[in-house]
Design an enzyme around this catalytic site. Structure first.
Site, mmCIF file in Angstrom:
data_model
loop_
_atom_site.group_PDB
_atom_site.id
_atom_site.type_symbol
_atom_site.label_atom_id
_atom_site.label_comp_id
_atom_site.label_asym_id
_atom_site.label_seq_id
_atom_site.Cartn_x
_atom_site.Cartn_y
_atom_site.Cartn_z
ATOM 1 N N ASP A 87 4.490 -25.656 2.665
ATOM 2 C CA ASP A 87 3.621 -25.024 3.516
ATOM 3 C C ASP A 87 4.271 -23.810 4.450
ATOM 4 O O ASP A 87 4.816 -24.123 5.564
ATOM 5 C CB ASP A 87 3.147 -26.131 4.497
ATOM 6 C CG ASP A 87 1.978 -25.414 5.626
ATOM 7 O OD1 ASP A 87 1.621 -24.552 5.202
ATOM 8 O OD2 ASP A 87 1.446 -26.311 6.383
ATOM 9 N N LYS A 107 4.871 -29.258 -2.869
ATOM 10 C CA LYS A 107 4.082 -28.104 -2.465
ATOM 11 C C LYS A 107 4.659 -27.823 -0.751
ATOM 12 O O LYS A 107 4.488 -28.690 -0.195
ATOM 13 C CB LYS A 107 2.600 -28.481 -2.457
ATOM 14 C CG LYS A 107 1.844 -27.290 -1.899
ATOM 15 C CD LYS A 107 0.265 -27.725 -2.048
ATOM 16 C CE LYS A 107 -0.556 -26.364 -1.559
ATOM 17 N NZ LYS A 107 -0.320 -25.965 -0.151
ATOM 18 N N ARG A 140 -34.032 -1.946 1.498
ATOM 19 C CA ARG A 140 -33.526 -0.678 0.902
ATOM 20 C C ARG A 140 -34.482 -0.216 -0.262
ATOM 21 O O ARG A 140 -35.340 -1.322 -0.799
ATOM 22 C CB ARG A 140 -32.129 -0.890 0.356
ATOM 23 C CG ARG A 140 -31.113 -1.329 1.488
ATOM 24 C CD ARG A 140 -30.864 -0.452 2.544
ATOM 25 N NE ARG A 140 -29.998 -0.960 3.664
ATOM 26 C CZ ARG A 140 -28.628 -0.403 3.853
ATOM 27 N NH1 ARG A 140 -28.198 0.516 3.308
ATOM 28 N NH2 ARG A 140 -27.928 -1.182 4.893
ATOM 29 N N ASP A 180 -17.272 -7.765 8.674
ATOM 30 C CA ASP A 180 -18.241 -6.652 7.988
ATOM 31 C C ASP A 180 -17.675 -5.505 7.769
ATOM 32 O O ASP A 180 -17.400 -4.749 8.761
ATOM 33 C CB ASP A 180 -19.434 -6.469 8.922
ATOM 34 C CG ASP A 180 -20.510 -5.814 8.257
ATOM 35 O OD1 ASP A 180 -21.633 -5.592 8.980
ATOM 36 O OD2 ASP A 180 -20.110 -5.071 7.410
ATOM 37 N N SER A 184 -22.859 -6.621 0.171
ATOM 38 C CA SER A 184 -24.007 -6.879 1.353
ATOM 39 C C SER A 184 -25.304 -6.259 0.918
ATOM 40 O O SER A 184 -26.322 -6.524 1.393
ATOM 41 C CB SER A 184 -23.468 -5.852 2.610
ATOM 42 O OG SER A 184 -23.495 -4.410 2.313
ATOM 43 N N HIS A 206 7.957 14.053 -26.220
ATOM 44 C CA HIS A 206 6.738 13.419 -25.635
ATOM 45 C C HIS A 206 7.192 12.325 -24.986
ATOM 46 O O HIS A 206 8.279 11.842 -25.082
ATOM 47 C CB HIS A 206 5.634 13.381 -26.496
ATOM 48 C CG HIS A 206 5.927 11.905 -27.349
ATOM 49 N ND1 HIS A 206 6.531 12.497 -28.795
ATOM 50 C CD2 HIS A 206 5.784 10.988 -27.537
ATOM 51 C CE1 HIS A 206 6.592 11.357 -29.369
ATOM 52 N NE2 HIS A 206 6.396 10.370 -28.592
#
Length: 791
Positions: free
Chosen positions: A185, A183, A733, A624, A659, A1
């Site tokens: 960029d 840091k 709805r 969207d 949404s 197995h």
């Protein structure tokens, strides 16, 4: 197995998979839960003697990384449904373990492959590989004790490791036990080195080896050096400016030319000569990295070690701030490498202070004295610190005011009002329309987070008036600016956005059923909007809205209304649009305006992408994701995360909105300094690139026939006067669902896009979009080139 072993809490959780794993989602493999195994078992390959537990030959068939899909693997195991992602050499993608009903003493589960890009149409996965992943031996060879052969993975680079990410902190952590780095960029990258093969991957696992010529050429040298084989190095691809600071715009330009001049700054080693180091403390990994890079051949010029210090982080921040850098990264020396966002890694940004001249202000339509101050700084050709005729516009300052300060500043500005801008102030074409101008006689102390590419102050906050300065900033301040030096200050608290108190609004016909399927009436709808008002009002502030009305309930006629009726008064403001347009658009200015909307049968609230008076300059853009009916919601979530990652690579932070309908909106806050044409170009380009590179998943055209089985990326929300559903709005709805903003880390737990309803929602005490209203960002000139990298 086969034994499936997943490391958690210092042990290996184990399941015996009887027939081996199948990459066919239709096949469910029985997986019997066994006792937890010690981590030390992971490296054993050989023969266990008879009469011992697990007697017989053992082969290491695959190994790699696993990551939970969700938040807490312990809860998932307790509930009997564990979803996870595997990044191995043979097993990839999303999998699930599902517990069956109890059967005697055995704890039976099913191992199932998810339907993703790594799914296969048959069950051949286990049968295709008969050799060890580490020694390349077969079972007969293991039984005979044959020596290790050349690793089966030596001819290709090792697998991708999900990167460890930082949390944000305001100041360096106290005490010892931390390592501090600059840091950078640039682009977070992962360099994987095999024998004669390399891969340079982004933070999302995309192979960008063809875009960084110098780094790849150096890495190929390492692929021929035995000490670097089967190794994974974490780092950043950057281009340095003359001050030794990473310059992102130069990086984008370099990528467009094939990557010449780009350096790979190595700051961690995750795998070394086939040995996984992610469970080792950072101090050990750092030592291993330094020892490894000490062996760099002289030809590997593009690969460098990230400098680090272990004390005096304040001095490091000061030096970086003076050079114009973003800040530092603090890493706990005792921490293991965790493929998630962790408090063991912190990013601390420098906050700078400067003195700026007030040259105008943007009026506020919401009853405030002004919406923001317009400020200017000395132009490069200013001759002296008192040269009032040599200023350049530097942007808006819209935060840092309480009511008292706002009145005091306005009282000082009002006598200085003039019809036109002061002469000698340049670049005012970038100022918001409708601005009021003043004589440049007041100087303000400003905190800010850096300069944009067009020399505008980012994340600017008002600290106070400099009564000791007149006309323009002091010579010291001006010289510091020209030298790129800024002084650090503690970031002041940001005052909460004002919200109006609710006043009673009479709701007529309160028992009228608006949502018949769930028996929800008009009074319950009004009650919800009153409860949600505190969270909604910041999204409504100064924003024209359109109402979806259903006066007789959602089963009857519904229609949009964007102009107020004469009787709509309480909490409703009539909006005067610039350019001679109609003057009766509407905005909701207080919680009683929500009650007024409900009284007139409104269900949904859709907002413009810009606010008054800057309607030509959007303060948010929206993607969207509208799926076809047959697309599972998990695919929509994956699409939203992909867009988030692309936006992050373009330097833009985003937030997800479930949404309440079928999909997800990815919402990007903007600084309202760019016209609609820029936003429209960017959003359409991103949608088209995704539709072209993932044609089986996305479509950028609204035609119904083209959307079968795909997700339509609706970028048309990003046009002047176009609207999108607002956060916390109810949807028309059957279930009375809600458009609910969520945090990215919570999105994986959302089962349906309409799971939040008026009946079941528990509104948060504060908006989950932390930082949304204080995020000052715009689309960089180089961002479209960044998108092209995904083509």
């Amino acid at each position: 197995h086969y034994d499936l072993r997943l490391e958690l809490d210092g042990v290996m959780l184990s399941w015996a998979v009887t027939k081996g794993p199948s990459a066919n989602p239709k096949t469910k493999r029985l997986a019997v839960r066994t006792e937890d195994h010690p981590i030390a078992y992971n490296d054993f390959e050989g023969v266990i003697p008879e009469k011992s537990y697990g007697a017989g030959p053992v082969m290491i068939w695959d190994r790699g990384e696993w990551a939970i899909v969700g938040d807490d693997p312990r809860t998932a195991i307790d509930e009997g449904h564990l979803k996870f992602t595997l990044t191995g050499t043979r097993m990839h993608g999303r999998w699930a373990l599902v517990r069956l009903k109890p059967e005697g003493a055995r704890e039976n589960w099913l191992l199932v492959k998810d339907r993703d890009e790594f799914a296969e149409p048959n069950d051949s996965l286990a049968d295709r590989y008969a050799r060890s992943i580490t020694t390349n031996r077969t079972f007969p060879e293991i039984i005979r004790g044959a020596p290790d052969k050349k690793s089966a993975t030596a001819s290709k680079p090792p697998s991708f490791v999900q990167p460890m990410l930082c949390q944000t902190a305001k100041r360096p952590p106290p005490g010892d036990g931390w390592q501090f780095e600059m840091k950078y960029d640039g682009y977070r990258m992962q360099l994987a080195i095999g024998e004669g093969a390399i891969a340079l991957r982004t933070r999302t696992g995309l192979d960008w080896s063809d875009r960084f010529a110098d780094v790849v050429n150096s890495a190929r040298v390492l692929s021929n050096v035995a000490a670097f084989h089967d190794t994974v190095i974490d780092g950043e691809a950057i281009v340095f400016d003359r001050n030794g600071i990473a310059d992102f715009s130069s990086l984008v330009t370099a990528i467009g030319k094939g990557g010449a001049g780009v350096s790979f700054i190595a700051f961690d080693v995750l795998r070394l000569k086939g040995r996984d180091l992610t469970d080792k403390p950072l101090s050990d990994r750092r030592a291993a990295l330094e020892n490894l890079l000490a062996l760099l051949p002289p030809q590997a010029t593009a690969i460098k070690l990230a400098p680090a210090v272990w004390t005096e982080p304040e001095k490091l921040m000061s030096d970086i701030a003076e050079a114009g850098g973003e800040g530092i990264i603090a890493k706990r020396l005792s921490s293991s490498y965790q493929s998630r966002r962790s408090g063991s890694w912190l990013k601390i940004k420098t906050v700078w202070r400067i003195d700026a001249v007030i040259v105008g202000y943007a009026p506020s339509p919401a009853g405030r004295k002004f919406a923001s101050l317009l400020v200017a700084l000395p132009s490069p050709n200013a001759k002296s610190s008192t040269d009032a005729g040599q200023l350049r516009y530097a942007g808006c300052v819209g935060s840092g005011f309480d009511a008292k300060t706002e009145r005091a500043v306005f009282d000082m500005l009002e006598p200085l009002t003039r019809a036109k801008p002061a002469p000698g102030v340049s670049e005012l074409e970038a100022a918001p329309r409708g601005a009021k101008w003043v004589k440049p006689e007041l100087t303000a102390a400003i905190a800010y987070g850096g300069m944009s590419a067009d020399k505008r102050l980012r994340a600017a906050r008002f600290l106070g008036l400099r009564e000791d300065l007149e006309f323009v900033p002091s010579a010291k301040s001006r010289s510091a600016l020209s030298a790129g030096k800024r002084s650090k200050i503690e970031q002041p608290a940001i005052p909460a956005r004002p919200t109006a108190d609710a006043r009673p609004i009479v709701i007529t016909h309160p028992d009228r059923i608006v949502f018949p399927k769930v028996n929800l009436n008009k009074a319950a709808l009004a009650d919800y909007y009153q409860r949600a008002a505190k969270l909604m009002l910041p999204h409504l502030q100064n924003r024209p809205v359109s109402l979806l009305r259903a006066p007789d309930g959602i089963d009857q006629e519904t229609f949009f209304q964007r102009h107020p009726m004469p009787a709509m008064r309480r909490g409703i403001e009539r909006v005067a649009l610039p350019g001679g347009e109609r003057k009766d658009y509407l905005a909701i200015t207080a919680s009683d305006g929500l009650a007024t909307a409900v009284q007139f049968g409104a269900i949904e609230l859709h907002g413009w992408g810009a606010t008054i008076p800057n309607l030509d300059f959007p303060d948010r853009m929206i993607f969207d994701l509208d799926p076809d009916d047959g697309v599972p919601f998990k695919s929509v979530k994956a699409g939203a995360v992909l867009i988030r990652d692309i936006l992050e690579n373009a330097g833009l932070k985003s937030y997800p909105l479930v949404s309440g309908g079928k999909g997800i909106h990815v919402v990007v806050p903007l600084s309202a300094t760019q016209p609609w044409s820029v936003i429209e170009t960017f959003t359409s380009k991103l949608a088209q690139i995704l539709a072209r590179t993932h044609p089986d998943q996305f479509v950028a055209i609204a035609t119904k026939s083209r959307r079968k089985g795909k997700i339509y990326i609706d970028w048309l929300r990003n046009k002047r006067s176009a609207t999108a559903i607002l956060p916390y709005s109810v949807r028309a709805r059957d279930s009375a669902s809600i458009a609910m903003p969520v945090a990215w880390q919570s999105l994986s737990r959302i089962k349906r896009p309409d799971q939040f309803t008026v009946a079941n929602v528990k509104l948060p005490s504060s908006d989950p979009w932390v930082g949304f209203f204080t995020t000052e960002q715009k689309i960089a000139a180089s961002a479209l080139k960044v998108l092209e990298r995904f083509a």
